[in-house]
Design an enzyme around this catalytic site. Structure first.
Site, PDB file in Angstrom:
ATOM      1  N   GLY A 167       0.830  -1.210   0.000  1.00  0.00           N
ATOM      2  CA  GLY A 167       0.000   0.000   0.000  1.00  0.00           C
ATOM      3  C   GLY A 167       0.855   1.246   0.000  1.00  0.00           C
ATOM      4  O   GLY A 167       2.061   1.179  -0.256  1.00  0.00           O
ATOM      5  N   ASN A 168       0.238   2.376   0.258  1.00  0.00           N
ATOM      6  CA  ASN A 168       0.995   3.627   0.344  1.00  0.00           C
ATOM      7  C   ASN A 168       0.335   4.559   1.353  1.00  0.00           C
ATOM      8  O   ASN A 168      -0.655   4.194   1.977  1.00  0.00           O
ATOM      9  CB  ASN A 168       1.123   4.277  -1.045  1.00  0.00           C
ATOM     10  CG  ASN A 168      -0.241   4.579  -1.634  1.00  0.00           C
ATOM     11  OD1 ASN A 168      -0.978   5.389  -1.100  1.00  0.00           O
ATOM     12  ND2 ASN A 168      -0.585   3.889  -2.727  1.00  0.00           N
TER      13      ASN A 168
END
Ligand code: PMT
Length: 399
Positions: A209-210
């Site tokens: 993810g980020n």
């Protein structure tokens, strides 16, 4: 914009009550008619006299005593009917709880229950109180009732902690208030916004993810809604935004599928989501165990589809806006994305800059469009960026 608007400002008992004085001053300066209502606790922080002086009319503090000789004995109904917009600022956990549950035991809660005017709530409190599931539940209930909640800002709090719970900056508060009276310049327009970072599964418990919080996309969606657009928000972040059709997704592929369904009838697409460029080739069925013999674990990645590029390739009438999240060569890289992805506009943000980009309330954006010089906007709240963008869009496309 606010001239002659009847704005009732409910002040409840939090330290941020002193900041409400400036809000009242600003409203009066813009020639709004301001009625302040104070709870008993609010009066421990600031005197009604101070608000009365600034608002140029008596403050209502009591449900039972007429404030002037011409007053009747039912001030909560009188003020409820008089109001064009009700603002609760600062909003304590207590008033939020009362509003969410229909409780009415003082002048503020009874008139808020009685008014049919739109309501704008600015929670401000200690971080742990704000995060408490009871408060979060009450906020969700209010949103479902179409009450607009403006999230508190993160920063230094009165008790000495740093965290989420501060009243937002005055400019952000005023932008939110003014937005309530926006002319519906996007009426009849269908807007799609994507927001948040995609989550690409590695196994049942892990993902790639980020740091995207969804704030930038949410701001774009909320301002478009306030301008009268029909808004669909496709997001990986759990959200309930009044008046917005929210579609929850996790991965880039899910986001693209949902987008492809709604894009053909849309007028504008804003791709604020941070889409993972790669995803694992294989997703393990079971949680991957660590192996004592191996210090290095390799995950093989494959490219995700470029959603913006794919969808923009099918555009007919749609105005397509992408963001470019860069850490170096901002303009050069953003320009490449503008051309390659067939976007009408790219909003480039330097995500290496402290107050811009991921998971903060502010952003610094440069607007790029083909055959035009880039235009850099100063650092401002994400709501203000959204407001500025939609102003640009209305002037460019709708005129
Ligand atoms: O969510 P916040 O915490 O508020 O943070 C906001 C933000 C920094 C995420 C936002 O302002 C932003 O920059 N969003 C775009 C992030 C991104 O993915 O940038 P990019 O330069 O990698 O991609 C360029 C454009 O292509 C973007 O519009 C992106 O949505 C899109 N894209 C990217 C990859 C991909 N596989 N498909 C895409 O559609």
């Amino acid at each position: 914009m606010l001239k002659d608007k009847h704005i009732t400002v409910y002040v409840t008992g939090g330290i941020a009550a002193y900041k409400t004085l400036n809000i009242v001053r600003k409203l009066i300066k813009q020639q709004a008619l301001v009625q302040v209502v104070m709870t008993e606790s609010a009066q421990k922080f600031i005197t009604p006299l101070t608000f009365a002086t600034l608002s140029q009319r008596p403050v209502i503090t009591d449900n039972f005593t007429p404030q002037t000789e011409n007053d009747d004995f039912i001030p909560h109904i009188k003020v409820a009917l008089w109001t064009d917009l009700a603002i609760v600022v600062p909003a304590t956990a207590n008033i939020i709880g009362k509003m969410a549950n229909g409780l009415a035991d003082d002048i503020a809660s009874t008139s808020l229950l009685a008014t049919k005017a739109p309501k704008l709530v600015f929670p401000a409190m200690n971080t742990d109180m704000y995060d408490n599931p009871a408060v979060q539940h009450n906020l969700t209930v209010l949103k479902q009732m179409n009450v607009q909640i403006v999230e508190p800002a993160t920063g230094f709090l009165a008790e000495g902690m740093t965290g989420k719970g501060r009243l937002p900056e005055l400019d952000t508060i005023m932008t939110n208030i003014e937005a309530q009276f926006n002319e519906k310049k996007l009426a009849g327009k269908k807007v799609i916004v994507t927001a948040g970072g995609t989550k690409e599964a590695i196994d049942p418990v892990r993902f790639i993810g980020n740091r995207s919080s969804g704030k930038m996309g949410f701001a774009m969606a909320e301002v478009a809604r306030d301008l009268g657009a029909e808004v669909t928000l496709i997001t990986t972040v759990t959200a309930s935004l009044p008046g917005i059709n929210v579609i929850q997704v996790q991965t880039a592929e899910e986001m693209m599928k949902q987008l492809q369904d709604v894009f053909p009838t849309a007028d504008v697409l804003i791709m604020a989501a941070a889409v993972a460029d790669f995803k694992p080739v294989n997703v393990a069925d079971q949680k991957i165990k660590k192996n004592d013999d191996e210090d290095i674990f390799t995950i093989k990645l494959t490219k995700n589809p470029d959603i913006l590029q794919n969808v923009a390739a099918t555009k007919t009438k749609q105005f397509v806006v992408g963001f470019a999240a860069e850490t170096q060569n901002l303009l050069e890289n953003a320009e490449k994305k503008l051309n390659k992805k067939n976007a009408d506009v790219i909003l480039a943000n330097n995500v290496a800059q402290a107050d811009a980009g991921f998971n903060v309330d502010t952003n610094k954006v440069t607007l790029l469009q083909k055959n035009h010089e880039p235009v850099s906007w100063p650092l401002m709240s994400k709501i203000d960026v959204a407001q500025k963008f939609w102003e640009f869009y209305i002037n460019k496309v709708e005129k």
